[in-house]
Design a protein around this motif. Structure first.
Motif, PDB file in Angstrom:
ATOM      1  N   GLU A   7     -16.387 -12.364 -10.431  1.00 28.77           N
ATOM      2  CA  GLU A   7     -15.432 -11.722 -11.317  1.00 28.77           C
ATOM      3  C   GLU A   7     -15.677 -10.216 -11.422  1.00 28.77           C
TER       4      GLU A   7
ATOM      5  N   ARG B  22     -11.335 -12.746  -5.431  1.00 33.08           N
ATOM      6  CA  ARG B  22     -10.561 -11.651  -6.021  1.00 33.08           C
ATOM      7  C   ARG B  22     -10.150 -10.603  -4.984  1.00 33.08           C
TER       8      ARG B  22
ATOM      9  N   ASP C  66     -11.068  -5.198 -11.183  1.00 32.13           N
ATOM     10  CA  ASP C  66     -10.809  -6.614 -11.447  1.00 32.13           C
ATOM     11  C   ASP C  66     -10.448  -7.335 -10.158  1.00 32.13           C
ATOM     12  N   PHE C  67      -9.691  -6.645  -9.294  1.00 34.69           N
ATOM     13  CA  PHE C  67      -9.205  -7.236  -8.043  1.00 34.69           C
ATOM     14  C   PHE C  67      -9.241  -6.175  -6.942  1.00 34.69           C
TER      15      PHE C  67
ATOM     16  N   HIS D 193      -0.526 -11.668 -14.240  1.00 34.21           N
ATOM     17  CA  HIS D 193      -1.894 -11.852 -14.738  1.00 34.21           C
ATOM     18  C   HIS D 193      -2.155 -10.962 -15.945  1.00 34.21           C
TER      19      HIS D 193
ATOM     20  N   ARG E 210      -6.114 -15.009   0.579  1.00 29.49           N
ATOM     21  CA  ARG E 210      -6.866 -14.745  -0.648  1.00 29.49           C
ATOM     22  C   ARG E 210      -8.281 -15.289  -0.507  1.00 29.49           C
TER      23      ARG E 210
END
Length: 390
Positions: free
Chosen positions: A135, A280, A153-154, A316, A277
């Motif tokens: 994360e 993340r 975050d991503f 999100h 994917r």
């Protein structure tokens, strides 16, 4: 440095993603290994599906494309010196494509990002990403001789076929599908008026050719050449002479030649890496898939990836829902494979495959004959060319 979404790659897909997220209030940082001038110097495709234009409008960068782009209602296939027009508008219920160079798309997005004050780190060296299975993903790079660490975050991997994002994924987590074609495209850009108001895809005994354009005064032409060809072996005069040999008589007679602004040789391949994917980390555009340019799908596929990814990320942050992120790869790949099929089919249909058995050549001729004589077959081509729905 801290951001919500780190985007690797400042090409059109990365910039478009950044602009869509900015308008939704999502913070982004873009890392790019090249300079901004180098990114703008890349000569790429310029046929935009309506869905891509709509996405540019959504991002607030479509005004110049509408003002300067060329709306095309049809496309022409030339076979053995005879041209056949595919009426895109009539066959698809009014859909068209827009000719507007990828360089101009990139320029519009760069200007919008600069106006927004969003951070782009150009000429970032030694870029590496880590922690995307956790994360707390992050990236490290060097900018202006100084080390930079970016927590996010991503991570969005928009860094192309040779980028570091897909290369950072463990090999056992990837499934790769690839076909390399036995020829290249030799392209020439010139400040000359286009030979025709619409694109001409030409099948000829000497090899495929494509007559395209970027504007009413700038043309882009391509020739099918062997993989061994080098751009330095092709003078402008040699290129123009060979192109004229492959055109139908009307086009050959009206061809206006001039000095090249750019010449390049590009091998053709079909490529898909699944999934798109990894924790993340999300791949988009050429980082995940390549199509031969015959179907004009490369930039448009990248745009559809960006549409899905921007929607998922906005969902999100606004709704605290992971549904869009969880379905991102499957949604993208369903459309990717249809575009791969179309680009492969059109490449097989219009190019010479001299090393294949004569049986294959007969099948190719039969398919062309069927296509040119069947409105239903032409509708299938037209529906795919203008872009399947997202």
């Amino acid at each position: 440095m801290r951001t919500q979404v780190l985007i690797v790659g400042a090409g059109p897909s990365g910039l478009l993603l950044g602009q869509l997220l900015h308008r939704a209030g999502v913070d982004t940082v873009i890392v790019e290994r090249q300079s901004g001038a180098h990114v703008l110097s890349r000569i790429r495709a310029g046929v935009l599906e309506q869905g891509t234009v709509d996405l540019m409008d959504e991002a607030g960068v479509g005004a110049r494309a509408h003002a300067e782009g060329l709306v095309h209602d049809g496309v022409e296939l030339a076979v053995d010196g005879v041209r056949h027009r595919i009426d895109l508008r009539a066959l698809t219920g009014g859909k068209t494509v827009l000719v507007y160079g990828q360089t101009e798309v990139t320029r519009d997005l760069m200007q919008a990002r600069a106006a927004a004050g969003s951070t782009t780190l150009y000429e970032a060296t030694d870029v590496r990403i880590e922690g995307f299975e956790t994360e707390a993903p992050r990236a490290h790079c060097t900018v202006g001789g100084e080390p930079v660490e970016i927590a996010a975050d991503f991570i969005a991997g928009c860094d192309g076929f040779h980028g570091i994002c897909r290369a950072s994924v463990p090999r056992e987590a990837l499934r790769v599908y690839e076909q390399v074609y036995p020829f290249s495209w030799l392209g020439l850009l010139s400040d000359t008026p286009p030979v025709s108001p619409e694109l001409i895809y030409s099948r000829h005994a000497r090899g495929f050719s494509l007559c395209s354009m970027r504007s009413p005064t700038r043309s882009r032409y391509y020739l099918q050449v062997p993989l061994t060809e080098r751009v330095e072996d092709w003078s402008d005069q040699r290129f123009w002479d060979e192109l004229r040999r492959r055109l139908d008589p009307e086009a050959a007679a009206s061809l206006v030649t001039g000095p090249s602004l750019e010449k390049s040789v590009a091998p053709l391949r079909s490529f898909v890496a699944e999934p798109m994917r990894f924790g993340r980390l999300f791949l988009a555009g050429d980082a995940a898939h390549i199509v031969p340019p015959t179907g004009a799908k490369g930039l448009n596929l990248a745009a559809s990836d960006v549409r899905y990814l921007s929607q998922a990320l906005i969902e999100h942050y606004r709704e605290r829902s992971a549904a869009g992120l969880d379905h991102y790869s499957a949604r993208c790949l369903a459309r990717v494979w249809k575009a791969e099929r179309f680009s492969w089919w059109l490449t097989r249909l219009m190019h010479n495959f001299d090393q294949e058995p004569a049986f294959q050549a007969k099948l190719q001729s039969a398919e062309l004959d069927y296509l040119l004589g069947s409105e239903s077959a032409q509708r299938v081509l037209a529906e795919n060319y203008v872009g399947l729905p997202t």
